[in-house]
Design an enzyme around this catalytic site. Sequence first.
Site, PDB file in Angstrom:
ATOM      1  N   HIS A   1      -5.114  -0.833  -7.888  1.00 50.71           N
ATOM      2  CA  HIS A   1      -4.858  -1.625  -6.678  1.00 50.71           C
ATOM      3  C   HIS A   1      -5.396  -3.055  -6.823  1.00 50.71           C
ATOM      4  O   HIS A   1      -5.760  -3.691  -5.827  1.00 50.71           O
ATOM      5  CB  HIS A   1      -5.439  -0.940  -5.432  1.00 50.71           C
ATOM      6  CG  HIS A   1      -4.705   0.322  -5.083  1.00 50.71           C
ATOM      7  ND1 HIS A   1      -3.525   0.320  -4.375  1.00 50.71           N
ATOM      8  CD2 HIS A   1      -4.950   1.622  -5.400  1.00 50.71           C
ATOM      9  CE1 HIS A   1      -3.098   1.578  -4.235  1.00 50.71           C
ATOM     10  NE2 HIS A   1      -3.938   2.375  -4.868  1.00 50.71           N
ATOM     11  N   THR A   2      -5.462  -3.500  -8.031  1.00 54.16           N
ATOM     12  CA  THR A   2      -5.876  -4.879  -8.284  1.00 54.16           C
ATOM     13  C   THR A   2      -4.665  -5.780  -8.532  1.00 54.16           C
ATOM     14  O   THR A   2      -4.752  -6.984  -8.335  1.00 54.16           O
ATOM     15  CB  THR A   2      -6.795  -4.941  -9.517  1.00 54.16           C
ATOM     16  OG1 THR A   2      -6.216  -4.118 -10.534  1.00 54.16           O
ATOM     17  CG2 THR A   2      -8.182  -4.449  -9.200  1.00 54.16           C
TER      18      THR A   2
ATOM     19  N   GLU B   1      11.753  -3.501  -7.187  1.00 54.90           N
ATOM     20  CA  GLU B   1      11.248  -2.250  -6.620  1.00 54.90           C
ATOM     21  C   GLU B   1      10.846  -2.376  -5.155  1.00 54.90           C
ATOM     22  O   GLU B   1      10.712  -1.373  -4.468  1.00 54.90           O
ATOM     23  CB  GLU B   1      10.090  -1.731  -7.475  1.00 54.90           C
ATOM     24  CG  GLU B   1      10.327  -0.276  -7.841  1.00 54.90           C
ATOM     25  CD  GLU B   1       9.248   0.303  -8.707  1.00 54.90           C
ATOM     26  OE1 GLU B   1       9.210  -0.048  -9.891  1.00 54.90           O
ATOM     27  OE2 GLU B   1       8.462   1.112  -8.191  1.00 54.90           O
TER      28      GLU B   1
ATOM     29  N   ASP C   1       3.224  -1.751 -13.283  1.00 56.41           N
ATOM     30  CA  ASP C   1       4.013  -0.667 -13.869  1.00 56.41           C
ATOM     31  C   ASP C   1       5.214  -1.210 -14.644  1.00 56.41           C
ATOM     32  O   ASP C   1       5.525  -0.736 -15.736  1.00 56.41           O
ATOM     33  CB  ASP C   1       4.495   0.277 -12.759  1.00 56.41           C
ATOM     34  CG  ASP C   1       3.333   0.792 -11.928  1.00 56.41           C
ATOM     35  OD1 ASP C   1       2.188   0.700 -12.405  1.00 56.41           O
ATOM     36  OD2 ASP C   1       3.570   1.265 -10.803  1.00 56.41           O
TER      37      ASP C   1
HETATM   38  C1  GLA Z   1       1.383   1.786  -7.966  1.00 52.73           C
HETATM   39  C2  GLA Z   1       2.013   0.399  -7.926  1.00 52.73           C
HETATM   40  C3  GLA Z   1       1.272  -0.562  -8.851  1.00 52.73           C
HETATM   41  C4  GLA Z   1      -0.228  -0.545  -8.582  1.00 52.73           C
HETATM   42  C5  GLA Z   1      -0.757   0.881  -8.543  1.00 52.73           C
HETATM   43  C6  GLA Z   1      -2.212   0.966  -8.132  1.00 52.73           C
HETATM   44  O1  GLA Z   1       1.550   2.345  -9.235  1.00 52.73           O
HETATM   45  O2  GLA Z   1       3.359   0.460  -8.325  1.00 52.73           O
HETATM   46  O3  GLA Z   1       1.805  -1.859  -8.703  1.00 52.73           O
HETATM   47  O4  GLA Z   1      -0.533  -1.232  -7.406  1.00 52.73           O
HETATM   48  O5  GLA Z   1      -0.006   1.699  -7.664  1.00 52.73           O
HETATM   49  O6  GLA Z   1      -3.027   0.377  -9.080  1.00 52.73           O
END
Ligand code: GLA
Length: 472
Positions: A59-60, A192, A203
């Site tokens: 969540h960074t 997305e 991701d």
């Molecule tokens: C999901 C989101 C990413 C990221 C993670 C948490 O995978 O798609 O962008 O924020 O959660 O790190």
Amino acid sequence: MNDEMLARALAPIYGERSVGRGGQLARYSGALAAFSTRFGQGAVRLFRAPGRVNLIGEHTDYNHGYVMPMALDKDIALVARPRADAIVNLRNIDPERFPARTFVISAEIPRSPLGDWGNYVKGAAQALRQAAGRELCGADILASGQAPWGVPAAAGLSSSSALTVVAALTLAALNGIDLPKLALARLCSEAEWYVGTRGGIMDQFISILAERDRALLLDCRPRPGDLPGEVHYAMRQVPLPAGYRVLVLNSAVRREKTKSLYNVRVAECRIGVALLKRRYPGITHLRDVSAEALGLSDAHVLALLEDMLPEQTTRDDLRSAGLLDEPLGAMFADYGLSDDQVYRVRRRCRHVITENARVLASELALSAGDVLRFGRLMNDSHFSMSRDYEAGCREVDVLADLCRESAGVLGARVTGAGWGGCVVALVQDGCEVGVLEQVTRQYVAATGLPGEGFVCASAPGASEVRSENAEG
Ligand code: GLA
């Protein structure tokens, strides 16, 4: 493509896992045969995009911070043939779980209901169409993402981003659009948002930019390049520590139902920024709140959060404080947040700020060969995710505890968005099979849920699968 050509095309991607029992060759041959059955014989092209496991940095990304994911050899592969019209016929090798979808590519593609797998392909097609600024040809597509080769769905291993990325890569290639990797990664991250979650860039970036046997230390802050409109990201490929293996264990708690909590967390971070800006106007994202950036000690940064951020707040409180102007006002409308949502701002910000510091400390630890320290940082990250970000769940805590109690495990933490999904653990080489066997057995006994996991093999980023003569 005959089997020999296919094996040659797969070897650089999957190495020794290409051929033999359960090898990728069997999977791709099956997908090609299934495509011909549904759409008829003829020339096709093959593409793939990997899922990922995040080693640390949760969540960074949407806070312009740091992440350290690696791509898995579990991926989504597409067999595709261009069409003369703009229709996309999307089929899946597992039609019961993922039913057929058909849509027309346009700059505004109507969405299927929330959670529908077709939305990821629609999002990619719409983003590409908007970026191209011209009509695009559609395609007949067969997707293959089944076990054991595919990315497990709703497990926090980015199956949805892998699908978005492979769909964008495929449609770009079939339309002769040559996008540099970074541009494709940015397009996919925004594509997305089509599905309704305001995710970050981690991701899609790792799915496209990964290198084998490397994790990617990615600084998620975009920086202007030399040319107008050009954007750069600082990144470094980090070798995986020699003598250790990465394990992924699935809690079997699916996070689908809690997806809306993700947007609440993004909102809580943005509220934190709006409040901190009152003292430090230069702060645009939580990434800017660090001891180094503010010239404070770590203790003073935490005191600043105590001082400036409420333990919890609501939209009404923010309105009374005059904070509902742009951009926060628009956010409440865009993110689908309910009026009575409570925002626990202080602890959310504390997680992000300490997590950023942990990623940077991890890089230092890994480059100094201090794997024990890296393991401790992974554990701390897990506790921060559960206590401060409240993105944990009981089963995942049980699984991570079982890992930590096993001999040979240096650290374990929840990976991905949280609220279920998988645990990633760093394990001494030679212990991985024993740990996997023992922890899954204990997990089943403790929770009654299925226990499964795998030893990670890394993979290169998304690509077309082809040998010299592959096309045709
Ligand atoms: C999901 C989101 C990413 C990221 C993670 C948490 O995978 O798609 O962008 O924020 O959660 O790190």
